[in-house]
Scaffold this motif. Structure first.
Motif, PDB file in Angstrom:
ATOM      1  N   GLU A  75       7.622   9.105  -0.585  1.00  0.00           N
ATOM      2  CA  GLU A  75       8.529   7.959  -0.479  1.00  0.00           C
ATOM      3  C   GLU A  75       8.219   6.980  -1.618  1.00  0.00           C
ATOM      4  O   GLU A  75       7.342   6.130  -1.511  1.00  0.00           O
ATOM      5  N   PHE A  76       8.948   7.135  -2.724  1.00  0.00           N
ATOM      6  CA  PHE A  76       8.733   6.261  -3.879  1.00  0.00           C
ATOM      7  C   PHE A  76       9.439   4.923  -3.629  1.00  0.00           C
ATOM      8  O   PHE A  76      10.556   4.898  -3.110  1.00  0.00           O
ATOM      9  N   PRO A  77       8.815   3.807  -3.991  1.00  0.00           N
ATOM     10  CA  PRO A  77       9.427   2.492  -3.759  1.00  0.00           C
ATOM     11  C   PRO A  77      10.594   2.227  -4.725  1.00  0.00           C
ATOM     12  O   PRO A  77      10.378   2.093  -5.931  1.00  0.00           O
ATOM     13  N   ILE A  78      11.802   2.160  -4.192  1.00  0.00           N
ATOM     14  CA  ILE A  78      12.987   1.999  -5.046  1.00  0.00           C
ATOM     15  C   ILE A  78      13.719   0.672  -4.807  1.00  0.00           C
ATOM     16  O   ILE A  78      14.799   0.467  -5.356  1.00  0.00           O
ATOM     17  N   THR A  79      13.145  -0.212  -4.003  1.00  0.00           N
ATOM     18  CA  THR A  79      13.825  -1.461  -3.651  1.00  0.00           C
ATOM     19  C   THR A  79      14.266  -2.244  -4.887  1.00  0.00           C
ATOM     20  O   THR A  79      15.427  -2.670  -4.977  1.00  0.00           O
ATOM     21  N   GLU A  80      13.374  -2.431  -5.849  1.00  0.00           N
ATOM     22  CA  GLU A  80      13.709  -3.201  -7.051  1.00  0.00           C
ATOM     23  C   GLU A  80      14.789  -2.508  -7.880  1.00  0.00           C
ATOM     24  O   GLU A  80      15.646  -3.170  -8.466  1.00  0.00           O
ATOM     25  N   VAL A  96       0.866  -1.178   0.000  1.00  0.00           N
ATOM     26  CA  VAL A  96       0.000   0.000   0.000  1.00  0.00           C
ATOM     27  C   VAL A  96       0.904   1.229   0.000  1.00  0.00           C
ATOM     28  O   VAL A  96       1.892   1.279   0.725  1.00  0.00           O
ATOM     29  N   LYS A  97       0.578   2.199  -0.823  1.00  0.00           N
ATOM     30  CA  LYS A  97       1.420   3.387  -0.965  1.00  0.00           C
ATOM     31  C   LYS A  97       0.548   4.639  -0.854  1.00  0.00           C
ATOM     32  O   LYS A  97      -0.552   4.705  -1.386  1.00  0.00           O
TER      33      LYS A  97
END
Length: 192
Positions: free
Chosen positions: A75-80, A61-62
């Motif tokens: 906070e953008f998801p950058i894990t990948e 969820v974002k």
């Protein structure tokens, strides 16, 4: 003694009349869906996020904010992205902790489609520049995003849906190859 009877024709006409009257009352009880307006799109959202890269899929969820012509992520998801650049899992986790929260703004142009009661969003993603720390050195990473389809704000259920793709990643001027694209899908987002 005389029996008083009402002719069958009169009873039939009366039943048909009552049927039409009740039917017209039932038809007027359907809810009115107001037409969608541009201002309906603005606000703070919480949405389901599905990230797909090759055979790997992650859901979460974002939170994000929609302004006049921008979707903003605190906070953008950058894990990948980081794990694509840094192959060692321990070093990738360390880099993610060091980097912290990454902000990202996604530009869009919107038009109202009155026939479908939706707002259509043509997304114009810009590149994301990251400094990924690995072994005491920052790797300058540029992520190029594209949008393969339009986004939609649906007036019926007041939800926002869109997707974008990290098409290419360049590290210190060199294109990452082989590379599997990263898809960010937001299939169902609602206002907070």
């Amino acid at each position: 003694m005389k029996k008083l009877t009402v002719p069958r024709f009169l009873i039939t006409v009366l039943m048909v009349f009552v049927g039409f009257t009740l039917s017209s009352c039932l038809n007027n009880d359907s809810p009115e869906i107001p037409p969608v307006k541009m201002d309906d799109l603005k606000g703070n959202y919480k949405g389901k996020l599905i990230i797909v890269q090759g055979n790997s899929k992650r859901e979460g969820v974002k939170d994000f904010k929609v302004k006049k012509d921008t979707i903003s992520f605190a906070e953008f998801p950058i894990t990948e992205i980081v794990k694509t650049v840094v192959k060692d899992p321990a070093k990738a986790e360390a880099a993610l902790k060091t980097m912290g929260k990454i902000k990202y703004e996604l530009q869009y142009a919107a038009v109202i489609n009155t026939a479908n009661n939706v707002i259509e969003l043509t997304l114009a993603p810009k590149t994301m520049e990251l400094q990924i720390p690995v072994d005491g050195v920052n790797k300058k990473t540029v992520v190029e995003f594209i949008s393969k389809q339009k986004g939609y704000y649906v007036g019926l259920d007041q939800t926002l849906r869109y997707a974008l793709t990290a098409e290419k990643i360049t590290v210190d001027g060199t294109l990452v190859t082989p590379y599997e694209v990263i898809d960010y899908n937001f299939p169902f987002c609602i206002k907070n």
